[in-house]
Write an enzyme that holds these catalytic residues in place. Structure first.
Site: not given
Ligand code: 0X9
Ligand code: ZN
Length: 467
Positions: A174, A176-177, A232, A250, A303-304, A355, A377
């Site tokens: 992503h 922006r992270e 993103r 993702n 991720h963040s 989620y 995260e």
């Molecule tokens: O929505 C997402 O992809 C992730 N959260 S974020 O706020 N960084 O965008 C969560 C993804 C967790 N799952 C995987 N990495 N598969």
């Molecule tokens: Zn992310």
């Protein structure tokens, strides 16, 4: 005449060409508002807004919204307050400061975020320092033809050594992270600095093949530095029907890709899954890397932000067959993070802990490739966190990330890989059975001094578990 020319010109800008993306007429504002329910999120989306919170949790949170939509949100009881009237300009100070830090050539690389070229420079510096340990290679190209680079770190090998299990750490899927790039590079630098100096780190570099993909989404990363800090997705050219740019990488992996909770088929969505699984060169590059690395045993997609250690599944609330092991590893990661300075990460499957995520990295690496796949995260409270959060994040997660190396080094000695090609194939079975039938002492797999059924059983056990 002129009109025809313009139309022809517009038509000639094919989908693989990239015109500089002009910001929308009125940039969104950053606002803070009340999100009490899914209906509130829908109200926000209806006016072209988007939450900037990582978790779908009721409460006051930051969001992007057009300024002229504020009365509508006000009337709906979301009590919006403007934090910054122009989201494009809001983070300019962050970028100006980071670029100034870089231009000054400050000694501490970790004091501030790094633009794409500086990340590459750091990789080259590590390689120049330890050419015996570091190899940089390209795993694919982005939509805008930027190389997606990987960096392998492992100790010198002797002829005939068993294969080493690999750990893959990627960041910046992503755009922006930004902090995830820094945290990932910190792991690489720590391994390099510790090699030959610290017995624990030396051992991890000698027994494990570490593979880093610090910037999986290079077009998106560049875009966040040049144009829009809160971008993103990748930069897939605009959809011909909806004129929307980008796919959420993702959501583009093949395992359970498709309709259902956890991704969107609308090109304008921040979780747009793309027209087909692996339609995007960036996610396809990760797939190709996985396929070319049969010794891959663990993975972390960084991720963040939300302070979590996540693992499969993201597509269903059902627990995986390996839930107990995933949970035990994640609990140990959590304990190591906690031990550093008391930061308390939450642990659990993606679906129930953050989620539903369909078509994500974690499900693909585990579900399709049989890899112990995790996702952090990191800690923070925004997608534009102050630079003084880089070091604490990097330092506190390092011991947890190294656990993956410890785990694979012990669990995957590659004993059953008899022909030393880093894969468990029928060739290994043939070699074993031939030796066994010829009563060759090499077939004494359990080193009991004789050949019996237990040798076969142990071999088959290790073979099927990829050990
Ligand atoms: O929505 C997402 O992809 C992730 N959260 S974020 O706020 N960084 O965008 C969560 C993804 C967790 N799952 C995987 N990495 N598969
Ligand atoms: Zn992310």
């Amino acid at each position: 005449m002129i009109t025809t020319f313009l139309i022809a010109l517009a038509a000639s800008v094919g989908p693989t060409q990239t015109a500089p993306a002009a910001p929308p007429q009125t940039p969104p504002a950053i606002v803070e508002l009340d999100i009490r329910s899914a209906a509130d999120l829908a109200r926000l989306a209806a006016v072209g807004g988007e939450s900037l919170a990582c978790e779908i949790r009721p409460g006051r949170q930051q969001a992007l919204a057009p300024l002229d939509a504020l009365p509508v949100l006000e009337a709906a009881g979301l009590a919006p307050v403007v934090v910054h009237p122009d989201a494009y300009a809001a983070s300019q100070a962050t970028r100006d400061r980071a670029l100034a830090t870089l231009a000054r050539g400050d000694a501490d690389w970790w004091a501030d975020y790094k633009p794409p070229h500086a990340v590459l420079d750091k990789m080259l510096e590590l390689q120049a320092r330890r050419p015996d340990l570091v190899e940089i290679f390209e795993i694919g190209r982005s939509w805008e033809d930027r190389p997606i680079l990987a960096m392998r770190i492992t100790g010198p090998r002797a002829e005939g050594d068993p294969c080493r299990p690999a750990v893959l750490l990627n960041s910046l899927i992503h755009a922006r992270e930004w902090i995830t790039v820094m945290v990932n590079m910190w792991v690489a630098e720590s391994l390099i600095n510790g090699y030959g100096d610290d017995a624990y780190l030396t051992d991890l570099v000698d027994r494990v093949e570490w593979i880093f993909v610090p910037v999986l989404n290079p077009d998106g990363y560049q875009h966040t530095w040049d144009t829009y800090r809160f971008w993103r997705k990748n930069r897939r050219p605009a959809d011909p029907v909806y004129a929307k740019i980008g796919v959420d990488l993702n959501r583009n992996f093949s395992f359970m890709w498709g309709p259902g909770r956890g991704s969107s088929n609308y090109p304008g969505s921040e979780t747009y899954r793309g027209p087909s699984a692996f339609s995007e060169p960036e996610s396809a590059a990760m797939r190709d890397l996985a396929l070319a690395t049969p010794q891959l045993r663990a993975h972390n997609d960084i991720h963040s932000f939300s302070e979590m250690v996540l693992f499969p599944f993201g597509w269903t609330p059902e627990l995986s067959a390996d839930h107990a092991t995933f949970d035990a590893l994640a609990q140990e990661m959590r304990a190591r993070i906690l031990a550093y300075r008391g930061r308390s990460y939450r642990v659990g499957p993606v679906y129930t802990t953050i989620y539903p995520v369909r078509g994500g990295t974690v499900d693909y690496f585990y579900g399709d490739r049989g890899v112990w796949s995790f996702s952090y995260e990191l800690y923070g409270s925004s997608f534009d966190p102050p630079a003084d959060q880089i070091r604490p994040n990097a330092e506190e997660t390092l011991p947890a990330t190294l656990l993956l190396g410890e785990f694979v080094a012990d669990a995957y000695p590659f004993r059953a890989d008899l022909n030393r090609d880093c894969a468990h194939t029928f060739l290994d079975i043939t070699i074993f059975l031939n030796a066994y039938l010829a009563a060759d002492p090499d077939a004494d797999y359990d080193a009991s001094g004789g050949l019996d059924f237990l040798d076969v059983a142990r071999f088959i056990q290790d073979f099927s578990a990829g050990r």
